[in-house]
Design a protein around this motif. Structure first.
Motif, PDB file in Angstrom:
ATOM      1  N   ALA A 198       0.829  -1.206   0.000  1.00 31.77           N
ATOM      2  CA  ALA A 198       0.000   0.000   0.000  1.00 31.77           C
ATOM      3  C   ALA A 198       0.864   1.257   0.000  1.00 31.77           C
ATOM      4  CB  ALA A 198      -0.926  -0.003   1.211  1.00 31.77           C
ATOM      5  N   THR A 199       1.963   1.232   0.733  1.00 30.15           N
ATOM      6  CA  THR A 199       2.876   2.379   0.760  1.00 30.15           C
ATOM      7  C   THR A 199       3.502   2.612  -0.613  1.00 30.15           C
ATOM      8  OG1 THR A 199       3.368   1.908   3.080  1.00 30.15           O
ATOM      9  CG2 THR A 199       4.893   3.354   1.912  1.00 30.15           C
ATOM     10  N   VAL A 200       3.935   1.542  -1.267  1.00 29.96           N
ATOM     11  CA  VAL A 200       4.539   1.667  -2.597  1.00 29.96           C
ATOM     12  C   VAL A 200       3.509   2.187  -3.606  1.00 29.96           C
ATOM     13  CG1 VAL A 200       5.510   0.339  -4.522  1.00 29.96           C
ATOM     14  CG2 VAL A 200       6.337  -0.038  -2.200  1.00 29.96           C
ATOM     15  N   ILE A 201       2.301   1.656  -3.551  1.00 31.57           N
ATOM     16  CA  ILE A 201       1.261   2.110  -4.494  1.00 31.57           C
ATOM     17  C   ILE A 201       0.921   3.578  -4.248  1.00 31.57           C
ATOM     18  CG2 ILE A 201      -1.176   1.831  -5.098  1.00 31.57           C
ATOM     19  CD1 ILE A 201      -0.761  -1.202  -4.597  1.00 31.57           C
ATOM     20  N   LEU A 202       0.765   3.945  -2.993  1.00 32.17           N
ATOM     21  CA  LEU A 202       0.447   5.343  -2.669  1.00 32.17           C
ATOM     22  C   LEU A 202       1.575   6.275  -3.097  1.00 32.17           C
ATOM     23  CD1 LEU A 202      -1.570   7.244  -1.303  1.00 32.17           C
ATOM     24  CD2 LEU A 202      -0.339   6.856   0.829  1.00 32.17           C
ATOM     25  N   ALA A 203       2.806   5.905  -2.803  1.00 35.79           N
ATOM     26  CA  ALA A 203       3.950   6.746  -3.178  1.00 35.79           C
ATOM     27  C   ALA A 203       4.059   6.858  -4.698  1.00 35.79           C
ATOM     28  CB  ALA A 203       5.237   6.185  -2.589  1.00 35.79           C
ATOM     29  N   THR A 204       3.821   5.786  -5.387  1.00 32.03           N
ATOM     30  CA  THR A 204       3.892   5.801  -6.856  1.00 32.03           C
ATOM     31  C   THR A 204       2.831   6.720  -7.436  1.00 32.03           C
ATOM     32  OG1 THR A 204       4.734   3.539  -6.854  1.00 32.03           O
ATOM     33  CG2 THR A 204       3.851   4.376  -8.926  1.00 32.03           C
ATOM     34  N   THR A 205       1.612   6.645  -6.916  1.00 30.46           N
ATOM     35  CA  THR A 205       0.548   7.502  -7.456  1.00 30.46           C
ATOM     36  C   THR A 205       0.788   8.975  -7.106  1.00 30.46           C
ATOM     37  OG1 THR A 205      -0.824   7.056  -5.512  1.00 30.46           O
ATOM     38  CG2 THR A 205      -1.215   5.718  -7.473  1.00 30.46           C
ATOM     39  N   ILE A 206       1.374   9.249  -5.962  1.00 30.18           N
ATOM     40  CA  ILE A 206       1.642  10.646  -5.603  1.00 30.18           C
ATOM     41  C   ILE A 206       2.760  11.225  -6.455  1.00 30.18           C
ATOM     42  CG2 ILE A 206       2.602  12.125  -3.769  1.00 30.18           C
ATOM     43  CD1 ILE A 206       1.020  10.412  -1.762  1.00 30.18           C
ATOM     44  N   PHE A 207       3.860  10.489  -6.596  1.00 22.57           N
ATOM     45  CA  PHE A 207       5.014  11.034  -7.324  1.00 22.57           C
ATOM     46  C   PHE A 207       4.871  10.954  -8.842  1.00 22.57           C
ATOM     47  CE2 PHE A 207       7.126   9.993  -3.200  1.00 22.57           C
ATOM     48  CZ  PHE A 207       7.318  11.307  -2.806  1.00 22.57           C
ATOM     49  N   MET A 208       4.120   9.995  -9.342  1.00 24.89           N
ATOM     50  CA  MET A 208       3.965   9.847 -10.796  1.00 24.89           C
ATOM     51  C   MET A 208       2.759  10.607 -11.332  1.00 24.89           C
ATOM     52  SD  MET A 208       6.502   7.898 -11.668  1.00 24.89           S
ATOM     53  CE  MET A 208       6.161   7.133 -13.209  1.00 24.89           C
ATOM     54  N   GLY A 209       1.802  10.872 -10.490  1.00 27.82           N
ATOM     55  CA  GLY A 209       0.559  11.405 -11.005  1.00 27.82           C
ATOM     56  C   GLY A 209       0.329  12.811 -10.689  1.00 27.82           C
TER      57      GLY A 209
END
Length: 107
Positions: free
Chosen positions: A96-107
């Protein structure tokens, strides 16, 4: 000195059989999962809700099914399963942390 024979308790047809509760729990869980799957298919087939809402509802229903699988069929509700549960929930938190971080930094 006489040895008395051991008498096993007899089970009547109306008395609960060993394992009946366990089998009943599996059947109820399986029927629940079929109903949740049916709801998911119905929502997709009827276009009743907007696509974004359907995705959220399906993810929630899938999460419920995962919990049913873990605690019914993988017996994680029994004693002695502390470490598998610990590793499972640690993995969920990391994912969940990786998915959240990915969506914040990539999106």
């Amino acid at each position: 000195m006489e040895i008395e024979p051991k008498h096993e308790p007899t089970l009547t047809p109306t008395s609960p059989q060993p394992g009946d509760d366990h089998a009943r729990k599996h059947i109820i869980s399986f029927i629940s999962m079929l109903i949740l799957t049916g709801i998911s298919f119905y929502l997709v087939a009827t276009n009743l809700l907007p696509p974004q809402t359907v995705i959220v509802v399906i993810l929630i229903l899938a999460g419920i099914q995962v919990l049913l699988q873990f605690f019914t069929f993988m017996h994680l509700d029994q004693k002695g399963h502390f470490f598998p549960l610990l590793f499972l929930f640690t993995g969920i938190i990391v994912a969940a942390t990786v998915i959240l971080a990915t969506t914040i930094f990539m999106g």
